[in-house]
Write an enzyme that holds these catalytic residues in place. Structure first.
Site, PDB file in Angstrom:
ATOM      1  N   GLU A 120      12.362   1.427   3.306  1.00 56.63           N
ATOM      2  CA  GLU A 120      13.209   0.888   2.240  1.00 56.63           C
ATOM      3  C   GLU A 120      14.387   0.104   2.825  1.00 56.63           C
ATOM      4  O   GLU A 120      14.661   0.143   4.027  1.00 56.63           O
ATOM      5  CB  GLU A 120      13.686   2.024   1.332  1.00 56.63           C
ATOM      6  CG  GLU A 120      12.498   2.700   0.647  1.00 56.63           C
ATOM      7  CD  GLU A 120      12.890   3.699  -0.421  1.00 56.63           C
ATOM      8  OE1 GLU A 120      14.058   4.153  -0.450  1.00 56.63           O
ATOM      9  OE2 GLU A 120      12.016   4.033  -1.240  1.00 56.63           O
TER      10      GLU A 120
ATOM     11  N   ASN B 174       6.513   3.860   4.266  1.00 55.81           N
ATOM     12  CA  ASN B 174       7.361   2.909   3.544  1.00 55.81           C
ATOM     13  C   ASN B 174       8.722   2.817   4.234  1.00 55.81           C
ATOM     14  O   ASN B 174       9.246   3.811   4.767  1.00 55.81           O
ATOM     15  CB  ASN B 174       7.509   3.272   2.056  1.00 55.81           C
ATOM     16  CG  ASN B 174       8.007   4.677   1.792  1.00 55.81           C
ATOM     17  OD1 ASN B 174       7.773   5.585   2.577  1.00 55.81           O
ATOM     18  ND2 ASN B 174       8.676   4.860   0.668  1.00 55.81           N
TER      19      ASN B 174
ATOM     20  N   CYS C  86       0.127  -3.924  -3.137  1.00 58.54           N
ATOM     21  CA  CYS C  86      -0.642  -3.406  -2.000  1.00 58.54           C
ATOM     22  C   CYS C  86      -2.140  -3.554  -2.239  1.00 58.54           C
ATOM     23  O   CYS C  86      -2.899  -3.817  -1.308  1.00 58.54           O
ATOM     24  CB  CYS C  86      -0.270  -1.953  -1.729  1.00 58.54           C
ATOM     25  SG  CYS C  86       1.377  -1.814  -0.991  1.00 58.54           S
TER      26      CYS C  86
ATOM     27  N   GLU D  80       1.376   1.132   2.667  1.00 58.12           N
ATOM     28  CA  GLU D  80       0.057   0.494   2.779  1.00 58.12           C
ATOM     29  C   GLU D  80       0.163  -0.881   3.427  1.00 58.12           C
ATOM     30  O   GLU D  80      -0.631  -1.243   4.298  1.00 58.12           O
ATOM     31  CB  GLU D  80      -0.572   0.324   1.393  1.00 58.12           C
ATOM     32  CG  GLU D  80      -0.846   1.606   0.655  1.00 58.12           C
ATOM     33  CD  GLU D  80       0.303   2.041  -0.227  1.00 58.12           C
ATOM     34  OE1 GLU D  80       1.481   1.942   0.190  1.00 58.12           O
ATOM     35  OE2 GLU D  80       0.023   2.483  -1.355  1.00 58.12           O
TER      36      GLU D  80
END
Ligand code: THU
Length: 129
Positions: free
Chosen positions: A48, A46, A93, A59
């Site tokens: 951010e 991930n 996702c 994902e």
């Protein structure tokens, strides 16, 4: 469904990449390992952003990496939290993965260890044009 041994190995790759997550806002790093039918594995984390909604989940980042490499067909995806906590893919996702078929195996951790579920089970009746 993939074997327990294969699920564990894919989950291990998701766990290893999770340390690279960029999650300064939530503090919740995530790693994903997406296994294509070619046998190639695409890992991602991930990422951010200060504009929180611009964050991308691990994902979806893995799907983007795989598609950029020419992949369209997937066998499985493993998702791991950097802190080892239970995790389950978010709705966005699930929908993005469903673009490429719902028979993909999704490997995550519950409270009682690894689990493998089909995307079809996790996202019944996805949206398709
Ligand atoms: N996150 C993922 O990357 N994948 C998931 O399946 C759930 C949530 C990220 C988004 C955000 O950076 C952080 O985890 C906390 O929500």
């Amino acid at each position: 469904m993939m074997t327990a041994v294969d699920a564990k190995a894919l989950f291990q790759q998701a766990t290893e990449v999770a340390v690279s997550a960029y999650a300064p806002y939530s503090g919740f790093g995530v790693g994903a390992a997406l296994l294509a039918k070619s046998g190639q594995v695409y890992v991602a984390v991930n990422v951010e952003n200060a504009a929180y909604a611009s964050t991308i989940c691990a994902e979806r980042a893995a799907v983007a990496a795989a598609v950029a490499a020419g992949e369209r067909n997937f066998k499985a995806i493993a998702i791991a939290a950097a802190n080892g906590s239970p995790i389950s893919p978010c709705g966005a996702c699930r929908q993005v993965l469903s673009e490429f078929g719902v028979s993909i195996d999704v490997v995550t951790t519950g409270l009682d260890g690894l689990r493998t579920e089909s995307l079809e089970f996790l996202l019944p009746r996805p949206f398709h044009l």
